[in-house]
Design an enzyme around this catalytic site. Structure first.
Site, PDB file in Angstrom:
ATOM      1  N   LYS A 145     -55.306 -98.591  57.494  1.00  0.00           N
ATOM      2  CA  LYS A 145     -56.436 -97.713  57.837  1.00  0.00           C
ATOM      3  C   LYS A 145     -56.071 -96.262  57.550  1.00  0.00           C
ATOM      4  CE  LYS A 145     -59.705 -96.853  61.660  1.00  0.00           C
ATOM      5  NZ  LYS A 145     -60.012 -97.168  63.074  1.00  0.00           N
ATOM      6  N   SER A 198     -62.644-100.672  67.867  1.00  0.00           N
ATOM      7  CA  SER A 198     -62.654-100.372  66.432  1.00  0.00           C
ATOM      8  C   SER A 198     -61.890-101.357  65.554  1.00  0.00           C
ATOM      9  CB  SER A 198     -62.106 -98.961  66.189  1.00  0.00           C
ATOM     10  OG  SER A 198     -63.112 -98.015  66.442  1.00  0.00           O
ATOM     11  N   SER A 225     -64.671 -98.781  63.995  1.00  0.00           N
ATOM     12  CA  SER A 225     -64.435 -97.859  62.913  1.00  0.00           C
ATOM     13  C   SER A 225     -63.526 -98.408  61.807  1.00  0.00           C
ATOM     14  CB  SER A 225     -63.815 -96.574  63.466  1.00  0.00           C
ATOM     15  OG  SER A 225     -62.531 -96.827  64.001  1.00  0.00           O
TER      16      SER A 225
END
Lengths: 473, 474
Positions: free
Chosen positions: A74, A173, A149
């Site tokens: 990420k 997330s 997210s």
């Protein structure tokens, strides 16, 4: 069932080299990323260099669970000298000078990094649509969001652009995008994985977690990245074998069903699929009991107060003075930070900074932040009570399946309320894992969550693994 | 009208730990700009602070010394504000549960100044404004250097008391080895709260806060100026505005920085990256064991154990490095009184006005000079010269003495011969001596000592002279 164990075998048996494996994934990425926008940056050079090094180590007879395995990371986790944007204009060209601890640990294992995945800006959102870069898309199609997210990481795993990925989870997330994309994702107990090098959103809630094809693969990655870190005082010195209970019988174990998680606002198809999973566990010999989390109605409010308050402070450092985007034309320091932050942050990030700043302001602190802290204590008590009665708690991961891109975008409160099923695990610091329990009539995946008590992460993995290996979807 | 002056202080003292408060960068002063920095102290994205337990222990030492209670549970808060010298845009500080609370310090006036709390926090960087290029440059070396902030109650009543308080705190922190207390390097700075009220009145007046005073002189002048300014306002029937002011060192005046309405809202909240600390009795005992003898305890020791006078003891402890040097010397050569005398006359006056706070010669060397003087190996005047040479050129005392022919070589034969000749050539003086003018003995001694410098000790001269006179006894 375990993709990573399978790849491990192939690599160790020299059926495939890490370079071949890596090139394969890079090819898939190059084919799919234009449409799915899972990656902000593809680190091809770094990946091939890592793969060559891994092949050398394998040739020398070395083995480690993740040696030569390509992963996606990420884009809020720092890799030295690789662009780390947090999907924000303000860090568009930012290159960290150091590695996050999880990267250092993966380097020891010999993992390979394919690239940095798309996300909501600074991890603020549940759709990955607040990114400054191209909007990521759910691989199940239907013009749906991938969740967020950590949407890019979930897409990358679901679309076979990588075998596994790292995300971060502040209020769901990792778990919610895993649910939306039909993959497995876990937020471990707060403090099990070092946050050093994870660009902070809400420090007391943030936790790095894996997204993979199975619970067992999540456990493999967590075994590699967890442990006390001298760079993170909130990391805990608790040794967990995340896959320690994999394969052990779940007969006789107790599953708690908190009724509040099945109330108004939960989609009927989601409810049905999750209840089918409950039946499955009952048939496998688990005892199903009803538990209660009466404070759930305050969860979203408390969560957004705490998270935004911490974010308002954590994101204050982006002032254009030392790194990142700097606005042109400022005459004074005040102007510089006002212009830089006004132009550098997106709408959602600004909204949360303002909310958090307000909640901490003199005269409002007691009414908002302090009250949210009290609610947090109440959640910890309720979790303690629940886990006195059961081994894991089973809930939906999200009230709905993945929704259409551009849906909900004008109603932040509605968006925030969609986090109801996931935020409590962060508030309570407990581990929770999402696995896929079915699909709705449109073919969109539905996720269930298994939550365990603090440091009982292996228990959550055991249940998810059992489901994945035995439930006929 | 006559007013009572009310002064409270916030003293910021930089701790002399090797490393910074929340990372492992060096905390040394004076390095090239931005050489003592890392991702943590420059607030890089993703970096996290790690508490320096040494700094915590230093704060406990200070708290114990100033009679504070040590909170058994302490935690940290973030103080949020934007400034280019503050990379994280917040300072890690303490608000709710500081390490030390409820202390006190007594001044020579008898005033007892209560300490509200002593808390640990981090310093900010430094900005340099280049008017020529119109740029500002930031040096982050000082960023995150640990500070303690000592917050008093408004218990002082004059500029003199405030200066004495700061000076006493600085002296004690130096003795504690927790702060070098060099005001010129900014390692001690003070914010001063000043208000005045009608003489004898209970009601406190509106106060002003003068920020960042970094010398005794500026503290003194800022308070004096503020008292005068506030008195004039009240005399004319006005009201003092409660505000933050800054002091102009050149003009000796204060001017408004910001009023209460524009005060910063620091939005304090608990620092989520640092775990709260629970102190055990053992932690506190360890800090207590690390407290060396403090100035008043050294005075007692000098008087009671070393037999020095009150005045000598007081003078020797005025500066820690001098007292340390004296202690080192007497540890090698325990002639307390003699060392004290030579130390005060020959060492102290040479280092009195230096800024470095070091004695540039070794205690071993100085002990040797004291010993050679006491044993008449060199005479006292030559001892002074030896010390001067050691200061100016360095070197070992014995070698300096040899090279300059200062060593007394006893030669009894030559001494006797000289005295015989002296007495023979002065028969009338000898007669006067035997007639009762006994001070002639001193005259003969003096003549001989001068002539035989470096060859005879006064003891030897006395012996020979007595013998020679005896022979001539009528």
């Amino acid at each position: 069932m375990s993709k990573l164990l399978d790849l491990r075998k192939q690599l160790d048996n020299k059926e495939i080299s890490s370079v071949e494996l890596t090139k394969g994934y890079l090819k898939t990425i190059s084919e799919k990323n234009d449409k799915l926008n899972a990656f902000i940056t593809v680190t091809e050079e770094l990946a091939l260099k890592g793969a060559e090094e891994a092949d050398r180590r394998i040739a020398e007879g070395e083995t480690a669970p993740l040696l030569g395995i390509p992963l996606a990371i990420k884009d809020n986790i720092c890799i030295k000298n690789e662009r780390t944007t947090c999907a924000s204009k303000i860090l568009e060209n930012f290159k960290p000078t150091y590695n996050a601890t999880v990267i250092e640990k993966l380097n020891m294992d010999g993992a390979v990094y394919l690239g940095k995945t798309n996300m909501d800006e600074f991890a603020m959102g549940g759709s990955s649509q607040t990114t400054y870069f191209n909007k990521p898309v759910n691989p199940y199609g239907k013009n749906c969001v991938p969740g967020g997210s950590s949407g890019g990481s979930a897409i990358a795993v679901a679309a076979d652009m990588c075998p596994a990925a790292l995300g971060s989870d502040t209020g769901g997330s990792v778990r919610q995008p895993a649910a939306f994309c039909g993959v497995t994702g876990m937020k471990p107990t707060y403090g099990t994985v070092s946050r050093y090098g994870l660009v902070a959103f809400a420090s007391s809630l943030d936790q790095i977690g894996p997204i993979a094809e199975s619970a067992e693969d999540c456990g493999l990655i967590l075994n590699a990245i967890s442990g006390k870190d001298a760079h993170d005082q909130t990391s805990r010195n608790v040794k967990i074998d995340f896959n320690g209970l994999v394969g052990q019988d779940i007969k006789g174990l107790k599953i708690g069903i908190p009724k509040e998680f099945f109330g108004e606002g939960i989609d009927e198809e989601v409810k049905d699929a999750v209840m089918k999973a409950v039946d499955f566990y009952r048939n496998a010999g688990c005892e199903i009991i009803e538990v209660s989390m009466p404070t759930l109605k305050y969860a979203v409010s408390a969560y957004y107060l705490l998270a935004c308050a911490e974010a308002s402070s954590n994101l204050a450092r982006f002032d254009g003075v030392r790194y990142g985007f700097r606005a042109d034309g400022a005459e004074t320091y005040e102007e510089l930070i006002r212009m830089t932050r006004s132009q550098g942050f997106g709408e959602e990030v600004k909204r949360r900074i303002l909310l958090g700043t307000y909640a901490l302001s003199s005269g409002y602190y007691d009414a908002y932040y302090k009250k949210a802290l009290a609610v947090r204590q109440q959640f910890k008590r309720e979790y303690n009570e629940i886990f006195e009665k059961c081994d894991v708690m089973l809930t939906p991961t999200a009230p709905t399946v993945a929704y259409k891109i551009n849906e909900n975008v004008d109603d932040p409160v509605k968006m925030y309320l969609a986090d109801i099923c996931t935020v409590t695990a962060n508030i309570g610091g407990v581990p929770a894992i999402n696995t896929t329990c079915g699909f709705n009539k449109d073919g969109m995946p539905i996720g269930l969550s298994l939550t365990a008590k603090q440091f009982d992460d292996a228990r959550a993995i055991q249940f998810a693994d059992f489901f994945e290996k035995n439930f006929k979807k | 009208m006559n007013y009572d002056v009310v002064v409270g202080l916030e003293i910021h003292a930089e701790l002399s730990t090797n490393t910074k408060a929340f990372c492992t960068c060096s905390a040394d002063f004076g390095a090239d700009p931005n050489t003592h920095i890392c991702p943590v102290c420059t607030g890089q994205p993703g970096a996290l602070p790690i508490i320096n337990h040494g700094a915590v222990e230093y704060a406990i030492r200070a708290g114990l010394t100033f009679d504070c209670d040590i909170n058994r549970y302490t935690k940290f808060e973030r103080k949020n504000y934007f400034y280019p010298d503050l990379p994280k845009a917040y300072q890690i500080s303490q608000l709710d549960l500081p390490i030390c609370v409820n202390g006190k310090v007594e001044l020579s006036t008898g005033t007892v100044v209560r300490i509200n709390n002593i808390h640990l926090e981090e310093d900010a960087g430094k900005l340099f404004h280049d008017d020529f290029y119109g740029q500002s440059l930031a040096d982050y070396n000082r960023c995150s250097v640990p500070l303690i902030e000592i917050v008093t109650e408004p218990d002082m009543h004059s500029a003199e008391e405030a200066v004495e308080f700061v000076s006493k705190i600085g002296l004690y922190l130096k003795y504690l080895n927790v702060c070098d207390a060099k005001m010129q390097e900014g390692s001690i700075r003070a914010d001063v709260n000043i208000s005045i009220k009608e003489k004898g009145s209970e009601k406190l007046g509106n106060r002003t806060e003068i920020k960042n005073l970094n010398s005794f002189r500026s503290i003194q002048r800022a308070i004096e100026y503020e008292v005068k300014r506030q008195s004039e306002i009240l005399d004319n029937g006005g009201t003092v505005v409660q505000e933050t002011r800054k002091f102009d060192d050149t003009m000796g005046t204060t001017s408004s920085m910001r009023s209460k309405e524009n005060a910063n809202d620091y939005r304090y909240f608990p620092e989520p990256d640092i775990m709260s600390i629970v102190f055990t009795e053992e932690d506190i005992e360890e800090a207590r064991r690390n407290i060396p003898l403090l100035p008043h305890q050294r005075v007692d020791k000098y008087i009671n154990e070393y037999g020095l006078t009150d005045e000598d003891a007081r003078v020797l402890t005025l500066e820690k490095y001098l007292s340390d040097f004296y202690d080192e010397t007497v540890a090698i050569y325990p002639q307390y009184k003699n060392v004290s005398n030579l130390f005060q006359t020959e060492i102290m006056r040479r280092v009195k006005d230096t800024e470095e706070e070091v004695v540039p010669i070794s205690a071993e060397g100085f002990a040797k000079v004291c010993e050679m003087t006491d044993k008449n190996i060199v005479n006292r005047n030559d001892a002074k010269t030896i010390i001067r040479i050691m200061f100016e050129e360095g070197g070992e005392p014995e070698e300096i003495a040899k090279a300059n022919n200062f060593i007394v070589v006893e030669d009894a034969g030559e001494t006797e011969k000289f005295i015989e000749e002296l007495l023979d050539s002065n028969p009338d003086l000898v007669k006067q001596y035997f007639d009762g003018k006994t001070n002639m003995f001193g005259f003969f001694m003096g003549q001989t000592n001068r002539a035989l410098r470096g060859k005879a000790t006064p003891t030897l001269v006395r012996e020979c002279l007595e013998k020679a006179l005896d022979k001539r006894k009528p």
